[in-house]
Enzyme design. Structure first.
Site, short mmCIF file in Angstrom:
data_model
loop_
_atom_site.label_atom_id
_atom_site.label_comp_id
_atom_site.label_asym_id
_atom_site.label_seq_id
_atom_site.Cartn_x
_atom_site.Cartn_y
_atom_site.Cartn_z
N SER A 115 0.86 -1.19 0.00
CA SER A 115 0.00 0.00 0.00
C SER A 115 0.89 1.24 0.00
O SER A 115 2.01 1.19 0.54
CB SER A 115 -0.86 0.00 1.27
OG SER A 115 -1.49 1.26 1.43
N TYR A 158 -1.07 -1.29 10.56
CA TYR A 158 -1.26 -1.54 9.12
C TYR A 158 -0.12 -0.98 8.26
O TYR A 158 0.46 -1.73 7.47
CB TYR A 158 -2.63 -0.99 8.69
CG TYR A 158 -2.93 -1.20 7.23
CD1 TYR A 158 -3.37 -2.43 6.75
CD2 TYR A 158 -2.76 -0.16 6.30
CE1 TYR A 158 -3.65 -2.62 5.40
CE2 TYR A 158 -3.03 -0.35 4.95
CZ TYR A 158 -3.48 -1.58 4.51
OH TYR A 158 -3.74 -1.77 3.19
N1 LIG Z 1 -8.83 -1.14 -0.86
C1 LIG Z 1 -7.85 -0.26 -0.63
O1 LIG Z 1 -8.08 0.97 -0.53
C2 LIG Z 1 -6.44 -0.75 -0.50
C3 LIG Z 1 -5.40 0.20 -0.58
C4 LIG Z 1 -4.09 -0.23 -0.46
C5 LIG Z 1 -3.80 -1.56 -0.29
N2 LIG Z 1 -4.82 -2.46 -0.22
C6 LIG Z 1 -4.47 -3.88 -0.02
O2 LIG Z 1 -5.03 -4.64 -1.07
C7 LIG Z 1 -5.22 -5.98 -0.65
C8 LIG Z 1 -6.61 -6.45 -1.04
O3 LIG Z 1 -7.54 -5.62 -0.36
P1 LIG Z 1 -9.00 -5.34 -0.90
O4 LIG Z 1 -9.20 -3.89 -0.74
O5 LIG Z 1 -9.23 -5.99 -2.20
O6 LIG Z 1 -9.82 -6.10 0.27
P2 LIG Z 1 -11.26 -6.77 0.29
O7 LIG Z 1 -12.15 -6.22 -0.77
O8 LIG Z 1 -11.70 -6.66 1.71
O9 LIG Z 1 -10.97 -8.32 -0.04
C9 LIG Z 1 -10.23 -9.09 0.86
C10 LIG Z 1 -10.08 -10.52 0.32
O10 LIG Z 1 -9.21 -11.22 1.21
C11 LIG Z 1 -9.86 -12.41 1.70
N3 LIG Z 1 -9.42 -12.63 3.06
C12 LIG Z 1 -9.63 -11.83 4.15
N4 LIG Z 1 -9.11 -12.38 5.25
C13 LIG Z 1 -8.54 -13.56 4.85
C14 LIG Z 1 -7.87 -14.61 5.54
N5 LIG Z 1 -7.69 -14.55 6.87
N6 LIG Z 1 -7.42 -15.68 4.84
C15 LIG Z 1 -7.62 -15.75 3.50
N7 LIG Z 1 -8.26 -14.78 2.80
C16 LIG Z 1 -8.72 -13.72 3.47
C17 LIG Z 1 -11.36 -12.08 1.57
O11 LIG Z 1 -12.18 -13.26 1.42
P3 LIG Z 1 -12.76 -14.09 2.69
O12 LIG Z 1 -13.36 -13.09 3.63
O13 LIG Z 1 -13.75 -15.04 2.10
O14 LIG Z 1 -11.58 -14.79 3.28
C18 LIG Z 1 -11.39 -11.29 0.27
O15 LIG Z 1 -11.36 -12.17 -0.83
C19 LIG Z 1 -4.95 -5.99 0.86
O16 LIG Z 1 -3.68 -6.51 1.10
C20 LIG Z 1 -5.03 -4.51 1.24
O17 LIG Z 1 -4.24 -4.22 2.38
C21 LIG Z 1 -6.13 -2.09 -0.32
#
Ligand SMILES: NC(=O)c1ccc[n+]([C@@H]2O[C@H](COP(=O)([O-])OP(=O)(O)OC[C@H]3O[C@@H](n4cnc5c(N)ncnc54)[C@H](OP(=O)(O)O)[C@@H]3O)[C@@H](O)[C@H]2O)c1
Length: 259
Positions: free
Chosen positions: A137, A150
């Site tokens: 991130s 985080y």
């Molecule tokens: N969205 C943002 O603004 C943003 C910005 C910078 C970085 N990121 C990073 O991008 C990545 C993806 O985030 P996202 O925004 O796409 O999140 P998201 O929409 O909340 O999706 C999270 C995914 O991870 C899975 N997950 C959660 N806990 C888990 C566990 N304990 N074991 C296995 N799978 C798990 C969830 O499925 P289940 O619940 O079914 O397990 C879901 O498929 C993360 O690393 C986040 O830190 C996001």
């Protein structure tokens, strides 16, 4: 056909990665905790793109969940691309979340990435091909969130990925590694964490498909860090080059009442 394994494949950026990779003709191994969501999404990808899909139901905060995925990374058909995407954050300040929740964050954002990368690199360096994308991130570049583990977890991913990607060990084996540093992206992340989405303003939100398109283009170009959009390239420059004492004044402080 090449095979890609994506963690957190059922929502947000992970789901966007699976769509983009299916369009590129990758067979897919989808990892998350919800079996129903995994199967539904795998069926959609197979029907829409004709690619082969496998699902692995694994909680990556656990030893068993990580072991299931590392075993798949060591098995056939070989995984050509690993995307360590699953990650979590919290709305509450350090100390209010509870130490077990903080440990769970580190288990998923750091320890699972360490274990899966280790398993993937063993195979990829032996086969002398493959790639690993670790989703970090922009927040990992500096004091973007105060009173939160985080950004530190994401700083670890950036340092870890850069350190390996540039190493003789990985480069000589023809393996590529990329750290993806998105800014605010519309996914389920904030809703799951209980973080309000009224901030930042709409123009600062990125689209998950755009973020993934940039990441895959940067991976193809051999880059080590991918920061999608000019807005966040600028923010990243600020976080890297402005004095930390100044960046800290603009940081989001989770411990401030009414933050
Ligand atoms: N969205 C943002 O603004 C943003 C910005 C910078 C970085 N990121 C990073 O991008 C990545 C993806 O985030 P996202 O925004 O796409 O999140 P998201 O929409 O909340 O999706 C999270 C995914 O991870 C899975 N997950 C959660 N806990 C888990 C566990 N304990 N074991 C296995 N799978 C798990 C969830 O499925 P289940 O619940 O079914 O397990 C879901 O498929 C993360 O690393 C986040 O830190 C996001």
């Amino acid at each position: 056909m090449p095979t890609a394994l994506v963690t957190g494949a059922t929502a947000g950026l992970g789901r966007a990665f699976t769509r983009a990779l299916a369009e590129r003709g990758h067979d897919l191994v989808l990892v998350a905790r919800s079996e129903r969501d995994l199967k539904e999404h795998a069926d959609l990808l197979h029907a829409g793109h004709g690619v082969r899909t496998e699902v692995l139901v694994a909680d990556l905060t656990t030893d068993e969940g990580c072991a299931l995925v590392t075993a798949r990374l060591a098995a056939e058909p070989a995984v050509d691309l690993l995307v360590n995407n699953a990650g979590i954050g919290y709305e509450n300040a350090f100390g209010q979340t509870g130490i077990h929740a903080e440990e769970r964050l580190l288990d998923l954002n750091v320890r699972a990435v360490l274990r899966l990368t280790d398993a993937a690199l063993k195979e990829m360096t032996r086969r002398r091909s493959g790639a690993v994308v670790n989703v970090a991130s922009v927040a990992g570049l500096g004091p973007a969130w105060l009173s939160s583990t985080y950004p530190a977890s994401k700083a670890w991913i950036i340092g870890f990925t850069e350190s390996l990607a540039a190493s003789h060990q990985v480069r000589a084996a023809g393996v590529r590694m990329l750290a993806l540093l998105p800014g605010y992206t519309r996914t389920e992340f904030h809703q799951r964490a209980g973080i309000p989405t009224t901030f930042p303003p709409p123009w600062l939100w990125l689209n998950a498909d755009d973020v993934v398109r940039t990441a895959l283009r940067d991976l193809d170009r051999g880059k080590v860090l991918s920061i999608p959009s000019l807005r966040y390239k600028t923010a990243a420059w600020g976080l890297r080059h402005l004095p930390r004492s100044l960046s800290r004044r603009f940081a989001w402080d989770l411990s401030r009442p009414g933050h």
